[in-house]
Design an enzyme around this catalytic site. Structure first.
Site, PDB file in Angstrom:
ATOM      1  N   HIS A 134      21.084   9.807  47.695  1.00 26.71           N
ATOM      2  CA  HIS A 134      21.746  10.891  48.426  1.00 26.71           C
ATOM      3  C   HIS A 134      21.229  11.040  49.852  1.00 26.71           C
ATOM      4  O   HIS A 134      21.402  12.092  50.469  1.00 26.71           O
ATOM      5  CB  HIS A 134      21.593  12.218  47.671  1.00 26.71           C
ATOM      6  N   CYS A 139      23.018  10.092  69.926  1.00 31.54           N
ATOM      7  CA  CYS A 139      22.631   8.953  69.077  1.00 31.54           C
ATOM      8  C   CYS A 139      21.722   8.016  69.863  1.00 31.54           C
ATOM      9  O   CYS A 139      22.038   7.620  70.990  1.00 31.54           O
ATOM     10  CB  CYS A 139      23.879   8.217  68.606  1.00 31.54           C
ATOM     11  N   CYS A 146      23.897   4.437  70.195  1.00 31.45           N
ATOM     12  CA  CYS A 146      25.131   4.266  70.993  1.00 31.45           C
ATOM     13  C   CYS A 146      25.294   5.329  72.072  1.00 31.45           C
ATOM     14  O   CYS A 146      26.290   5.310  72.807  1.00 31.45           O
ATOM     15  CB  CYS A 146      26.366   4.238  70.094  1.00 31.45           C
TER      16      CYS A 146
END
Ligand code: NAD
Ligand code: ZN
Length: 238
Positions: free
Chosen positions: A111, A138, A141
């Protein structure tokens, strides 16, 4: 080496193994779901509706990890991994890092993990400490606004299911620790193991939803049951 020495063990853990460390469980009386709606904080729709609230929920849980320690149950499983001559696979539904901090290796987090962030734009999953926010960027990116906790929400596919299925079916013993047996696909592992002729044992505070499917069930605190079980197994007494 006897067959028992080299037995391959598949261990599934849930929130109950971390309860005595002070990490809240979900479904118990007074657990997280009695105060927070799971639709709000554990679904992609909840995140789309109110990302700030979802970040706040997981930020609090991530920060809480600093104040908790592995308990004797986590430590016993780490010892089992070290000392048992056969394979020991630990699959956890927990998003905390207490198995790792107890010394376990190669824990499969089906999970996800609180200590990682997932980018919705590029799919990058990176270690993350601190607080996530709507404006988080991020690391891979540089897109902002799409970074989320690397946690599998309801309606999403759990991680590593291929390797989990493979290890489960290769096991000689399936051990389920501290899980209510209410969340699929993990709740289905006992029936699968049983159908494959694998011995199944439950260690949980109370009978889980699937308790009758187990060959053997012991009920009590994980910090008592797990060290005793591991001790007996390593002595060859079971
Ligand atoms: P759950 O809350 O549904 O069930 C916990 C089970 O543990 C209950 O059956 C309870 O009787 C038992 N338990 C409570 N205290 C115990 C103790 N001291 N010793 C032994 N057993 C004890 O949790 P679950 O089955 O893991 O539910 C699955 C979902 O909950 C997963 O999605 C998981 O990701 C999530 N979750 C994770 C954490 C964590 O990372 N520590 C905490 C809460 C929930
Ligand atoms: Zn990205």
């Amino acid at each position: 080496m006897s067959k028992r020495d080299s037995a391959s063990l598949f261990i599934l853990t849930g929130a109950g193994i971390s309860a005595e460390s002070g990490v809240e469980t979900f479904r118990d009386k007074g657990g997280i779901w009695s105060r927070v709606r799971l639709e709000d904080v554990a679904t992609p729709e909840g995140f789309a509706r109110d990302p700030a609230a979802v970040h706040a929920f997981y930020n609090a849980r991530r920060a809480g990890l600093a104040g908790v320690q592995p308990n004797p149950a986590h430590l016993a499983l780490a010892r089992l991994q070290r000392d048992h001559p056969g394979a020991v696979t630990i699959v956890t539904q927990n998003i905390d890092d207490l198995h790792e901090r107890a010394g376990s290796r190669s824990v499969i987090h089906m999970h996800g993990e609180l200590t990682k962030a997932l980018c919705g734009a590029c799919g990058d999953r990176s270690p993350f400490a601190g607080d996530l926010a709507i404006s988080s960027t991020c690391a891979a990116c540089a897109t902002s606004g799409q970074v989320r906790p690397d946690v599998v929400w309801f309606g999403e596919m759990p991680y590593h299911m291929d390797v989990i299925e493979e290890r489960l079916l290769a096991a000689d013993l399936f051990l389920s620790i501290g899980t209510s047996g209410a969340v699929y696909p993990a709740a289905g592992f006992v029936a699968e193991a049983r159908a494959a002729g694998i011995r199944t044992i439950e260690l949980n505070l109370e009978p889980s939803e699937g308790t009758l499917l187990f060959d053997e069930a012991r009920h009590g605190l994980a910090s008592d049951l797990v060290p005793a079980f591991v001790e007996a197994l390593l002595r060859g007494a079971r």
